[in-house]
Design a protein around this motif. Structure first.
Motif, PDB file in Angstrom:
ATOM      1  N   ARG A  62      82.066 160.364  80.765  1.00 27.33           N
ATOM      2  CA  ARG A  62      81.997 160.151  82.356  1.00 27.33           C
ATOM      3  C   ARG A  62      81.714 161.079  83.014  1.00 27.33           C
ATOM      4  O   ARG A  62      81.279 160.967  83.868  1.00 27.33           O
ATOM      5  CB  ARG A  62      83.854 159.979  81.899  1.00 27.33           C
ATOM      6  CG  ARG A  62      84.191 158.316  82.100  1.00 27.33           C
ATOM      7  CD  ARG A  62      85.760 158.191  82.377  1.00 27.33           C
ATOM      8  NE  ARG A  62      86.572 158.964  82.081  1.00 27.33           N
ATOM      9  CZ  ARG A  62      87.485 158.950  80.667  1.00 27.33           C
ATOM     10  NH1 ARG A  62      87.462 157.725  79.923  1.00 27.33           N
ATOM     11  NH2 ARG A  62      87.991 159.679  80.397  1.00 27.33           N
ATOM     12  N   ARG A 104      77.891 161.414  83.079  1.00 28.15           N
ATOM     13  CA  ARG A 104      77.857 159.742  83.691  1.00 28.15           C
ATOM     14  C   ARG A 104      77.507 159.931  85.671  1.00 28.15           C
ATOM     15  O   ARG A 104      77.130 160.558  86.177  1.00 28.15           O
ATOM     16  CB  ARG A 104      78.221 158.821  83.506  1.00 28.15           C
ATOM     17  CG  ARG A 104      77.902 157.981  82.329  1.00 28.15           C
ATOM     18  CD  ARG A 104      79.182 156.306  82.568  1.00 28.15           C
ATOM     19  NE  ARG A 104      79.374 155.614  81.478  1.00 28.15           N
ATOM     20  CZ  ARG A 104      79.580 154.769  80.762  1.00 28.15           C
ATOM     21  NH1 ARG A 104      81.135 154.274  81.599  1.00 28.15           N
ATOM     22  NH2 ARG A 104      78.938 154.640  79.081  1.00 28.15           N
ATOM     23  N   HIS A 105      78.841 160.785  85.445  1.00 24.68           N
ATOM     24  CA  HIS A 105      79.097 161.392  86.926  1.00 24.68           C
ATOM     25  C   HIS A 105      77.852 162.635  87.373  1.00 24.68           C
ATOM     26  O   HIS A 105      77.601 162.829  88.151  1.00 24.68           O
ATOM     27  CB  HIS A 105      80.930 161.798  87.478  1.00 24.68           C
ATOM     28  CG  HIS A 105      80.783 161.408  87.744  1.00 24.68           C
ATOM     29  ND1 HIS A 105      81.311 160.031  87.925  1.00 24.68           N
ATOM     30  CD2 HIS A 105      82.280 160.498  86.997  1.00 24.68           C
ATOM     31  CE1 HIS A 105      82.492 159.396  88.175  1.00 24.68           C
ATOM     32  NE2 HIS A 105      83.398 158.985  86.915  1.00 24.68           N
ATOM     33  N   GLN A 138      70.892 159.882  82.402  1.00 29.86           N
ATOM     34  CA  GLN A 138      71.112 158.915  82.892  1.00 29.86           C
ATOM     35  C   GLN A 138      69.700 158.032  83.161  1.00 29.86           C
ATOM     36  O   GLN A 138      69.004 159.216  84.152  1.00 29.86           O
ATOM     37  CB  GLN A 138      71.728 158.567  84.015  1.00 29.86           C
ATOM     38  CG  GLN A 138      73.799 158.570  84.259  1.00 29.86           C
ATOM     39  CD  GLN A 138      74.387 157.898  84.368  1.00 29.86           C
ATOM     40  OE1 GLN A 138      73.817 157.536  85.939  1.00 29.86           O
ATOM     41  NE2 GLN A 138      75.587 158.049  84.979  1.00 29.86           N
ATOM     42  N   MET A 148      70.999 152.532  85.338  1.00 28.97           N
ATOM     43  CA  MET A 148      71.888 153.088  84.976  1.00 28.97           C
ATOM     44  C   MET A 148      73.006 152.534  85.661  1.00 28.97           C
ATOM     45  O   MET A 148      74.227 151.864  85.044  1.00 28.97           O
ATOM     46  CB  MET A 148      72.112 153.923  83.887  1.00 28.97           C
ATOM     47  CG  MET A 148      73.257 153.584  82.799  1.00 28.97           C
ATOM     48  SD  MET A 148      73.395 155.868  82.161  1.00 28.97           S
ATOM     49  CE  MET A 148      73.747 154.625  80.180  1.00 28.97           C
ATOM     50  N   GLU A 149      72.940 153.162  86.453  1.00 27.15           N
ATOM     51  CA  GLU A 149      74.690 153.596  87.607  1.00 27.15           C
ATOM     52  C   GLU A 149      75.002 151.743  88.057  1.00 27.15           C
ATOM     53  O   GLU A 149      75.814 151.394  87.908  1.00 27.15           O
ATOM     54  CB  GLU A 149      75.064 154.244  88.207  1.00 27.15           C
ATOM     55  CG  GLU A 149      75.648 154.134  88.906  1.00 27.15           C
ATOM     56  CD  GLU A 149      76.844 155.204  88.582  1.00 27.15           C
ATOM     57  OE1 GLU A 149      77.847 154.572  88.436  1.00 27.15           O
ATOM     58  OE2 GLU A 149      76.856 155.668  87.689  1.00 27.15           O
ATOM     59  N   MET A 198      75.784 149.677  85.024  1.00 22.51           N
ATOM     60  CA  MET A 198      77.720 149.918  84.627  1.00 22.51           C
ATOM     61  C   MET A 198      78.735 149.046  85.943  1.00 22.51           C
ATOM     62  O   MET A 198      79.374 149.028  85.125  1.00 22.51           O
ATOM     63  CB  MET A 198      77.800 151.985  84.582  1.00 22.51           C
ATOM     64  CG  MET A 198      76.981 151.909  83.944  1.00 22.51           C
ATOM     65  SD  MET A 198      76.944 151.563  81.921  1.00 22.51           S
ATOM     66  CE  MET A 198      79.241 151.884  81.942  1.00 22.51           C
ATOM     67  N   SER A 216      83.823 148.599  84.416  1.00 20.02           N
ATOM     68  CA  SER A 216      84.350 149.858  83.913  1.00 20.02           C
ATOM     69  C   SER A 216      84.886 148.989  82.539  1.00 20.02           C
ATOM     70  O   SER A 216      85.434 148.626  82.735  1.00 20.02           O
ATOM     71  CB  SER A 216      85.196 150.706  85.070  1.00 20.02           C
ATOM     72  OG  SER A 216      85.921 149.984  84.978  1.00 20.02           O
TER      73      SER A 216
END
Length: 183
Positions: free
Chosen positions: A145, A148-149, A154, A158-159, A162, A167
């Motif tokens: 996580r 990702r944040h 990435q 990708m975001e 997702m 989630s």
């Protein structure tokens, strides 16, 4: 023919996942690594509810396990990177050899886990040993996580993928927690 194609696809998928995680972890500064270690110790101590006596015995064994696991992970990463760099120039025999090495690496990983499972059982009650596996997975997911944040590793789409996927693991009932190998 289909079996060989499936092996190649599995191999490529494993490569991409391993490289994304490892590239994030290995690009960290000493300060970030120290912070990571402190966060890991605090997280494990809290979630496992380790007593001082348990923690004193646990951390040297866990750290040895973790370091050995990371060395095996390096072997896996190197093998997968070799394949990625050379995939267009590798013949079927070389791919078969790489697949055999990949399976051997996973066998070494499994053997290491069995060995340390027994070591953990010598110092922790069974319930805490089982929780160790849960906590280890939770901590890895926490790191993912963070990756990702932070936007590291990435691709631009990708975001959005997702978000469309939703989630987590796709399990909708919070009362039912799937075993770690389903995620």
């Amino acid at each position: 023919m289909m079996n060989r194609t499936m092996k190649k696809l599995f191999f490529i998928f494993s490569l991409l996942f391993s490289l994304s995680i490892s590239s994030f972890l290995f690009a960290q500064s000493e300060e970030q690594i120290k912070r990571f270690e402190e966060e890991k110790v605090a997280f494990f101590n809290r979630e496992l509810q380790l007593t001082d006596s348990e923690a004193e015995k646990f951390w040297p064994i866990y750290n040895d396990f973790y370091n050995r696991k990371m060395r095996i992970g390096e072997d896996e990463k190197n093998l997968l990177r070799y394949f990625e760099k050379n995939r267009d120039n590798i013949n079927d025999q070389e791919i078969s050899d790489l697949l055999a090495k990949y399976i051997d690496i996973n066998d070494r990983k499994n053997q290491l886990e069995k060995e340390y499972h027994n070591e953990f059982k010598k110092i922790l009650p069974d319930k805490k040993v089982m929780m160790l596996y849960v906590v280890d997975r939770q901590f890895r997911m926490h790191l993912i996580r963070q990756i990702r944040h932070s936007g590291q590793g990435q691709d631009p789409g990708m975001e959005e993928r997702m978000k469309r996927r939703g989630s987590g693991s796709g399990y909708k009932n919070p009362e039912i927690i799937p075993p770690p190998f389903y995620d």
